[in-house]
Design a protein around this motif. Structure first.
Motif, mmCIF file in Angstrom:
data_model
loop_
_atom_site.group_PDB
_atom_site.id
_atom_site.type_symbol
_atom_site.label_atom_id
_atom_site.label_comp_id
_atom_site.label_asym_id
_atom_site.label_seq_id
_atom_site.Cartn_x
_atom_site.Cartn_y
_atom_site.Cartn_z
ATOM 1 N N LYS A 155 58.912 10.523 28.573
ATOM 2 C CA LYS A 155 60.175 10.105 29.327
ATOM 3 C C LYS A 155 61.074 11.230 29.589
ATOM 4 N N GLU A 178 58.154 9.666 34.200
ATOM 5 C CA GLU A 178 57.464 9.075 33.143
ATOM 6 C C GLU A 178 55.988 9.645 33.268
ATOM 7 N N TYR A 179 55.170 10.204 31.976
ATOM 8 C CA TYR A 179 53.963 10.192 32.188
ATOM 9 C C TYR A 179 53.141 9.997 30.946
ATOM 10 N N GLU A 206 48.541 10.030 33.862
ATOM 11 C CA GLU A 206 49.423 9.413 34.833
ATOM 12 C C GLU A 206 50.623 9.810 34.825
ATOM 13 N N GLN A 248 54.672 8.722 36.638
ATOM 14 C CA GLN A 248 55.239 7.917 37.692
ATOM 15 C C GLN A 248 56.647 8.449 37.846
ATOM 16 N N ASN A 249 56.966 8.694 39.096
ATOM 17 C CA ASN A 249 58.165 9.066 39.180
ATOM 18 C C ASN A 249 59.339 8.088 39.964
ATOM 19 N N ILE A 250 59.869 7.384 38.791
ATOM 20 C CA ILE A 250 60.562 6.106 39.091
ATOM 21 C C ILE A 250 61.432 5.901 39.921
ATOM 22 N N ARG A 277 53.678 8.178 42.264
ATOM 23 C CA ARG A 277 52.615 7.770 41.193
ATOM 24 C C ARG A 277 51.690 8.850 41.302
ATOM 25 N N THR A 278 51.092 9.302 40.247
ATOM 26 C CA THR A 278 49.970 10.192 40.004
ATOM 27 C C THR A 278 48.917 9.650 39.089
ATOM 28 N N ASP A 279 47.382 10.105 39.236
ATOM 29 C CA ASP A 279 46.669 9.487 38.072
ATOM 30 C C ASP A 279 45.305 10.499 38.379
#
Length: 875
Positions: free
Chosen positions: A495, A519-520, A552, A554-556, A561-563
């Motif tokens: 984070k 966060e990833y 993975e 997440q741009n909060i 989001r990326t995966d």
């Protein structure tokens, strides 16, 4: 009554005749390393049975019908062992004390001739007999390391061998001062050392199973003479000099069998070992190391250290970015103050002969404050624009790190069947703030000036939790064959939070475009099947695995989001062949994943340098690296020569590289990251050493070469193209040593290196540099108590574009007088950098950029010091 007693006696004898015993133990060499493949025989009455020692040197005999027997052990080039045992009939599981085989010696006409072997070659170990590399009385282990062929020790106490760094030091197989190699090799006196072992360490699991996969790390194990394991030795030094230079150190060690306490404390502003090479450094350090084996089941070791450093470094940097025709001259002045706490430990518990537990906690806490001032002159040749940039940065940071490793192993009653579990957890967190100011004066092609100013306040915080585990099961499928099934899982959760404010007219205004909460997670799963074959002269491992990696993100605060998922098929191969005790060949292949850094992933623009803004790419895939390593080592005991060679090749899939796009008609560039294939590297080195006249004279040839195929992407005029930078570095050295006891001990070394870079794009100009270096280091002894020491080096450089690069001559000298009983006291006068030319520089090549850096180092000064040694053994 007599008949009844006679009947009991008969029954008792029959029960003894039918009794069966389990006999087990280990076979080791004199230093405690397992002798895999040793032949062990057990004889009782008219029967005889035999066993072959396992990968950890263990052997087991089942259904032994007598509690009285004779045991023998043998191994090629080692002395044989034979002994008769008589155990109580009540003990059904008999554990034989470790059998240690000594080196074989030659007997001739009843006269025993025992040759001292300077170097022994084992499967993953090079062992050096300390007595064959004698140093002056009172010297530390680092002085011995300097004499070992293929081993190098720099001014800061960093040790390298075969092109790789020594990452850890152990004493009698136990960690010593954690990863602080410099402290460890300076803490121990040379004359208590029996031998030094350079080991390719694959971890605790590999030691027990014999299945060695992945990358090893080089560690140094120091074995102490048996008669020096009880006693104490201590050394204190204090000195003062001109320019307010000072030096104080205290090192002490207390041994009582398996118990050892070591203390090391230093404080200096002389940049001597551990003080730091670049710039001027005021350093303070205290460390404590403890180890003890309480009984046959429980042992512990661990330590704590604290370090305070205050460093100031100024230097010049010349950057050549050929793709854009961009050349930058930068002057910088950086200061950094830091405090660091570290602790480490190992707890080992052997429940019984079948079960073993090891727990290794560690942690650190650091805080620092830094200031950076710089001035850059940027020449953008393709648009004829010149920029003068003044930068100021003030920052501070706090970080903490804590974790533990846990290793569990269980051996089944069936010989060779084994299951083990390795688990690790780590937590680290940090926060920091920076004030960044930049002022630009831009002169365009017709001489017009324009200015730009920037002032930002940046707060960062990050948190990471890493967990991993590896489960391994090994099953014997023959006397010398094993199959291993393993499963590895790892997960990293990160984070990061960045909050940016622009300062305008003394007002701080939040900038949401440069702020982010990201966060990833990076998760891998790997299933592997390995086959291992064990022979007295050779062994090999062949295996195959499949690994899935998932990234993975997440741009909060922005809802993005990326995966990304990748699957890699990973073959495993390792082959070790011992031609004899003097020659060894090993070949190893491994594959691994590398995850992107959060700065590379975070979809946020860093414009703290307006002329080079950097934006992360959340769609990055993890890298996958294929590595092949081959080593050949040879030691001729009769002539004394040694040869070490190493060859490595690696290729990276989905290599993370930079993309740099020039903004049209400006000197500004936009930097980001992408994945690409085609990156590979090849490196090889060798060291050949030949002594003469009973090691009074030694000649060493060493050299190596490395080739890197670097890739970057360059964007200009709306077109992004691929640029390949092929960097080749070749070096060759020759060293001549003279070691005449109580007369002179010196080394003369000369070396030549060439560094060339070729680019695939015509707009990029190829570059080549040459460096010749001469070094003379030695000591002359007079009247047994007076020593003259000297160290002179000269570098001659050519091909560097930066006019600041010089050809320095560095000269250091000292005079030392020894006195008191046993030469316990020393008085020394030293002169450093007598010609006042001490500078440090280095060339880095990556992507499509060449960077030449030069920094200040502590110049001429003089120091007077007094030292005292105390020691006593056998108490």
């Amino acid at each position: 009554m007599k008949k009844f007693c006679f009947l009991l006696f008969i029954i008792f004898q029959i029960s003894l005749a039918n009794a069966q015993y389990l006999v087990k133990g280990v076979v080791q060499d004199s230093s405690g390393l397992p002798l895999t493949g040793a032949i062990v025989r057990l004889k009782f009455q008219a029967d005889s049975i035999a066993a072959i020692a396992d990968t950890d040197g263990s052997y087991v005999f089942r259904n032994v019908k007598s509690n009285q027997f004779t045991l023998s052990a043998s191994f090629i080039s080692f002395q044989s062992f034979i002994k008769t045992y008589n155990f109580s009939p009540d003990v059904k599981e008999i554990i034989i004390p470790a059998i240690k085989l000594g080196e074989a010696s030659n007997n001739l006409n009843a006269v025993v001739i025992t040759a001292v072997t300077p170097v022994k070659i084992k499967e993953d170990t090079l062992e050096f007999n300390a007595k064959s590399f004698a140093v002056r009385e009172g010297s530390s282990v680092d002085a011995v390391l300097k004499k070992l062929p293929g081993v190098a020790v720099d001014k800061d106490g960093n040790v390298t061998t075969q092109g790789k760094p020594i990452t850890k030091v152990r004493v009698n197989g136990k960690d010593f001062f954690g990863a602080d190699v410099a402290t460890a090799i300076q803490n121990l006196p040379a004359d208590i050392v029996k031998n030094l072992q350079v080991i390719d360490d694959y971890g605790d699991q590999a030691k027990l199973t014999g299945i060695k996969t992945g990358e090893s790390e080089k560690i140094l194990n120091i074995n102490i003479d048996e008669d020096k394991k009880r006693g104490y030795f201590a050394r204190g030094t204090g000195g003062m000099g001109n320019q307010e230079r000072y030096l104080a150190s205290m090192r002490a060690n207390f041994f009582r069998g398996e118990q050892q306490i070591s203390v090391n404390g230093t404080m200096n502003n002389t940049n001597l070992r551990g003080g730091g090479g670049d710039g001027t450094t005021d350093s303070k350090h205290i460390g404590v190391n403890y180890r003890n084996k309480f009984n046959e089941k429980v042992s512990v070791d661990g330590g704590y250290s604290f370090r305070n450093r205050d460093n100031n470094t100024f230097g010049s940097e010349y950057t050549q970015n050929f793709g854009f025709g961009r050349f930058e001259d930068r002057l910088s002045d950086n200061s950094n103050r830091s405090n660091g706490h570290n602790f480490w430990g190992n707890f080992e518990y052997t429940l019984d002969t079948l079960n073993y537990i090891k727990i290794s906690p560690y942690g650190s806490f650091d805080n620092s404050a830094n200031t950076s001032l710089g001035t850059s002159f940027i020449n953008q040749t393709n648009i004829k624009e010149i920029t003068e940039r003044s930068s100021r940065s003030f920052g501070n940071s706090l970080s903490g790190n804590i974790g533990t490793n846990i290793f569990l192993n269980h051996k089944f009653l069936k010989k060779g069947r084994n299951i083990s579990l390795f688990a690790a957890v780590n937590y680290n967190a940090g926060e920091g703030s920076r004030d960044v100011q930049n002022d630009y004066i831009i002169t365009d092609s017709i001489g017009r000036d324009s200015t730009r100013n920037q002032y930002q306040l940046i707060d960062n915080s990050n948190e990471n939790i890493r967990t991993s585990s590896n489960l391994s099961y090994m099953e014997p499928i023959g006397k010398q064959s094993f199959v291993e099934l393993s499963y590895n899982w790892s997960r990293s959760n990160t984070k990061t939070n960045r909050y940016t404010e622009d300062v305008e007219n003394d007002l701080a205004i939040p900038n949401p475009n440069l702020s982010n909460d990201f966060e990833y997670q990076f998760t891998t799963n790997r299933l592997s099947l390995n086959y291992r074959y064990l022979h007295q002269k050779y062994n090999y491992t062949l295996g195959f695995g499949a690994q899935q990696a998932q990234l993975e993100g997440q741009n909060i605060n922005k809802g993005l989001r990326t995966d990304n998922k990748t699957i890699n098929l990973v073959p495993t191969a390792r082959f070790v062949y011992r031609f004899n005790k003097q020659k060894s060949l090993s070949v190893n292949y491994n594959g691994r994943n590398n995850q992107p850094g959060f700065n590379q992933l975070q979809p946020l623009t860093d414009n703290s340098n307006l002329q080079n803004t950097v934006t992360g790419n959340p769609n990055l895939k993890p890298e996958f690296v294929h590595g092949l390593n081959m080593e050949y080592n040879q030691s001729d005991w009769k002539s004394g020569h040694t040869l070490y060679t190493n060859l490595e090749f690696s290729r990276t899939q989905n290599k993370i590289v930079t993309t740099k796009v020039q903004v049209d008609n400006t000197s500004n560039q936009l930097t980001s990251y992408t994945n690409t294939d085609g990156f590979y590297s090849l490196r090889g080195n060798y060291a050949y050493s030949k002594p003469f006249s009973e090691r009074k004279y030694t000649i060493t040839w060493d050299g190596g070469a490395s080739f890197n195929n670097n890739i970057a992407f360059i964007g200009r005029d709306g077109v992004i193209s691929r640029n390949i930078a092929q960097n080749l570095v070749i070096n060759q050295g020759l060293e001549f040593g003279i070691d005449l006891k109580d007369i002179v001990d010196l080394e003369f070394r000369t070396s030549y290196s060439v560094n060339s870079t070729r680019f695939s794009q015509e707009s990029s100009t190829d570059r080549k540099t040459n460096t010749v270096e001469f070094q003379l280091e030695g000591e002359n002894y007079f009247f047994k108590d007076l020593t003259l020491g000297y160290e002179v080096s000269k570098r001659i450089n050519s091909g560097f574009s930066n006019s600041a690069i010089k050809n320095p001559t560095i000269a250091n000298v000292f005079i030392e007088y020894r006195f008191l009983k046993g030469n316990a006291g020393t008085f020394r006068i030293q002169g450093f950098d007598l010609l006042n030319q001490n500078t440090g520089f280095v060339r880095d090549v990556y992507d499509n950029i060449i960077v030449d850096r030069q920094t200040n180092r502590l110049g001429r000064y003089f120091l007077m010091s007094f030292g005292l040694r105390l020691r006593k053994f056998g108490v």
